[in-house]
Scaffold this active site. Sequence first.
Site, PDB file in Angstrom:
ATOM      1  N   SER A  22       5.573  -8.344  38.168  1.00  0.00           N
ATOM      2  CA  SER A  22       4.120  -8.183  38.264  1.00  0.00           C
ATOM      3  C   SER A  22       3.747  -6.741  38.590  1.00  0.00           C
ATOM      4  CB  SER A  22       3.563  -9.132  39.332  1.00  0.00           C
ATOM      5  OG  SER A  22       4.251  -8.957  40.562  1.00  0.00           O
ATOM      6  N   ASN A 109       5.658 -14.455  50.520  1.00  0.00           N
ATOM      7  CA  ASN A 109       4.528 -15.375  50.344  1.00  0.00           C
ATOM      8  C   ASN A 109       3.387 -15.089  51.317  1.00  0.00           C
ATOM      9  OD1 ASN A 109       6.204 -16.407  48.471  1.00  0.00           O
ATOM     10  ND2 ASN A 109       6.638 -18.337  49.544  1.00  0.00           N
ATOM     11  N   THR A 154     -43.135 -18.458  29.656  1.00  0.00           N
ATOM     12  CA  THR A 154     -42.279 -19.647  29.755  1.00  0.00           C
ATOM     13  C   THR A 154     -41.960 -20.022  28.312  1.00  0.00           C
ATOM     14  OG1 THR A 154     -44.106 -21.214  29.689  1.00  0.00           O
ATOM     15  CG2 THR A 154     -43.428 -20.487  31.872  1.00  0.00           C
ATOM     16  N   HIS A 155     -40.767 -20.507  28.066  1.00  0.00           N
ATOM     17  CA  HIS A 155     -40.303 -20.791  26.691  1.00  0.00           C
ATOM     18  C   HIS A 155     -40.399 -19.552  25.812  1.00  0.00           C
ATOM     19  CE1 HIS A 155     -40.857 -25.063  27.870  1.00  0.00           C
ATOM     20  NE2 HIS A 155     -41.946 -24.597  28.446  1.00  0.00           N
ATOM     21  N   SER A 276     -26.484   4.643  15.466  1.00  0.00           N
ATOM     22  CA  SER A 276     -25.739   3.887  14.458  1.00  0.00           C
ATOM     23  C   SER A 276     -24.967   4.862  13.579  1.00  0.00           C
ATOM     24  CB  SER A 276     -26.733   3.092  13.607  1.00  0.00           C
ATOM     25  OG  SER A 276     -26.183   2.820  12.336  1.00  0.00           O
ATOM     26  N   LYS A 282     -31.641   4.674  14.151  1.00  0.00           N
ATOM     27  CA  LYS A 282     -31.387   3.676  15.194  1.00  0.00           C
ATOM     28  C   LYS A 282     -31.164   4.264  16.574  1.00  0.00           C
ATOM     29  CE  LYS A 282     -29.998  -0.252  14.514  1.00  0.00           C
ATOM     30  NZ  LYS A 282     -30.526  -1.553  14.805  1.00  0.00           N
ATOM     31  N   ASN A 284     -29.888   2.186  19.914  1.00  0.00           N
ATOM     32  CA  ASN A 284     -29.494   0.832  20.310  1.00  0.00           C
ATOM     33  C   ASN A 284     -29.273   0.704  21.821  1.00  0.00           C
ATOM     34  OD1 ASN A 284     -29.468  -0.021  17.624  1.00  0.00           O
ATOM     35  ND2 ASN A 284     -27.348   0.674  17.357  1.00  0.00           N
ATOM     36  N   GLU A 289     -26.425  -4.568  26.183  1.00  0.00           N
ATOM     37  CA  GLU A 289     -25.704  -5.609  25.430  1.00  0.00           C
ATOM     38  C   GLU A 289     -24.280  -5.789  25.971  1.00  0.00           C
ATOM     39  OE1 GLU A 289     -26.323  -5.156  20.996  1.00  0.00           O
ATOM     40  OE2 GLU A 289     -27.513  -3.506  21.771  1.00  0.00           O
ATOM     41  N   TYR A 316       3.680 -22.310  48.251  1.00  0.00           N
ATOM     42  CA  TYR A 316       3.630 -21.263  47.232  1.00  0.00           C
ATOM     43  C   TYR A 316       4.309 -21.700  45.941  1.00  0.00           C
ATOM     44  CZ  TYR A 316       4.245 -16.897  44.741  1.00  0.00           C
ATOM     45  OH  TYR A 316       4.215 -15.921  43.777  1.00  0.00           O
ATOM     46  N   GLN A 321       1.066 -15.986  41.011  1.00  0.00           N
ATOM     47  CA  GLN A 321       1.089 -14.568  40.653  1.00  0.00           C
ATOM     48  C   GLN A 321       0.043 -14.271  39.570  1.00  0.00           C
ATOM     49  OE1 GLN A 321       4.829 -12.235  40.585  1.00  0.00           O
ATOM     50  NE2 GLN A 321       4.579 -12.226  38.369  1.00  0.00           N
ATOM     51  N   LYS A 324      -3.763 -12.441  39.920  1.00  0.00           N
ATOM     52  CA  LYS A 324      -4.130 -11.035  40.094  1.00  0.00           C
ATOM     53  C   LYS A 324      -4.905 -10.432  38.938  1.00  0.00           C
ATOM     54  CE  LYS A 324      -0.640 -10.679  43.386  1.00  0.00           C
ATOM     55  NZ  LYS A 324      -0.385 -12.119  43.125  1.00  0.00           N
TER      56      LYS A 324
HETATM   57  N1  ARG Z   1       4.562 -11.108  43.118  1.00  0.00           N
HETATM   58  C1  ARG Z   1       4.414 -12.353  43.813  1.00  0.00           C
HETATM   59  C2  ARG Z   1       2.964 -12.841  43.648  1.00  0.00           C
HETATM   60  O1  ARG Z   1       2.159 -12.098  43.231  1.00  0.00           O
HETATM   61  C3  ARG Z   1       4.742 -12.182  45.240  1.00  0.00           C
HETATM   62  C4  ARG Z   1       5.218 -13.423  45.937  1.00  0.00           C
HETATM   63  C5  ARG Z   1       6.490 -13.870  45.392  1.00  0.00           C
HETATM   64  N2  ARG Z   1       7.109 -14.844  46.199  1.00  0.00           N
HETATM   65  C6  ARG Z   1       8.154 -15.548  45.734  1.00  0.00           C
HETATM   66  N3  ARG Z   1       8.664 -16.402  46.498  1.00  0.00           N
HETATM   67  N4  ARG Z   1       8.582 -15.353  44.509  1.00  0.00           N
HETATM   68  O2  ARG Z   1       2.656 -13.988  43.897  1.00  0.00           O
END
Ligand code: ARG
Length: 462
Positions: A22, A109, A154-155, A276, A282, A284, A289, A316, A321, A324
């Site tokens: 990760s 964890n 409205t509408h 454009s 144009k 825009n 948007e 866990y 993971q 993120k």
């Molecule tokens: N990179 C892991 C995460 O984002 C960290 C925790 C990993 N823990 C494990 N027991 N593999 O969740």
Amino acid sequence: MKLWGGRFQKETDKAVDAFNSSISFDARLYRHDILGSIAHVKMLGKCGIISMEEAGTIAAALNGILKDIEEGLVELDVEAEDIHMNIEKILISRIGESGKKLHTGRSRNDQVALDMRMYLKDEIVYIKKLLGELMEALLALAEKHLDTLLPGYTHLQRAQPVTLAHHLMAYFQMFRRDMERLDGCYKRTNVMPLGSGALAATTYPLDREMVARELGFESISENSLDAVSDRDFVIELAFCISMVMMHLSRFCEELVLWSSHEFSFVEMDDSFSTGSSIMPQKKNPDVAELVRGKSGRAYGNLFTLLTVMKALPLAYNKDMQEDKEAVFDSIDTVKACLSVFTGMLKTLKIKGDNMYKAAREGFLNATDAADYLVKKGIPFRTAHHIIGKMVNYCIEKGKSIDDLALDELKSFSQVMEADIYEAVSLNKCVSERKLPGGPAREAVLASIKNGRDFLDGSGFQD
Ligand code: ARG
């Protein structure tokens, strides 16, 4: 060798290293990870779990790593999997044996839960700052347009006149609730999970309160299984962000409409619009948007998170993971959208004359004409019917209500007198709606004052 390599007899397959890693997206947690480790190691020293001297050596080395990462001197390694193990590995390579004591009484964890909470807390503060700046821009613009009339819809059909200030302050209320939601989310994120270990806490006599104090957390988590395995605080932030994006996207939709030739209520500044590649004429509203479009990403991320967490058994699981990239993308998106939107709003040209012209057409004063009859003693439902007939007559003649002569008016109801003209003037239609929450100048001024008091007390600039 992997930090966890002891029980393995083979190297990890390269494809698994890449798949499992990760680091490409959790590297952004480096500062929070290091600060969390420093607090942990100080506490280990203070509690006599490692020597004070070793704690000092580890903390100093961690500070050195932080500085080097910030100066771009550190290469992070995919094989070391994630930011937590990368930093621990670098630490050990720099100070040897004592570095191996950092992870005493800790698991990745509880470490990753800590890092995410610390990181999200900082991002919430920053999002609040950007939201506060947008809200200030709204107050400033509203103050300038207390008497700028435009149709309320409205509408998407012209309904009753309002002021631009009132319209803008509607968005202020939405963003105010968003700010309050972020505060609530911050409070629930502000809980320190370290000491939960992998899932069942630890036998070391850790001083969890000390770590919480060092890192500025309000409290410590009460259940080790929960602390390492829920991501509700991540999902809550993704939801708060989705709500901000939903509000922004409604506002953007109006600005796109209003800047069309058909409305012509506003004009984007050249510095906040684009041209454009083929049509030379144009201009825009791309910024509005795109902000509107990016609300889709934020909702997608929210659903990613809800779905990742659905049906995960305690405690866990590696699935987590996946939290993120989704929440990081939501954070990046809302920050970019808020800052560009505020810039666009501050430079927006308001075409008050066109707004006024639009408010004069379309019988926006018809409700007020009916209310005039009610004040002369006619029941509202009857008055509604009379004015309906009158509007129909006006449409046939191509006139507005106030264009009609008094005897034409009287042909619909004998109670009509010359004072009707004043009663149905656009200014009166707005100024008489002066109850709290209404569009009249004094009501909107009171709301602007409340808004200012709210912002002053919100701490968004801290
Ligand atoms: N990179 C892991 C995460 O984002 C960290 C925790 C990993 N823990 C494990 N027991 N593999 O969740």
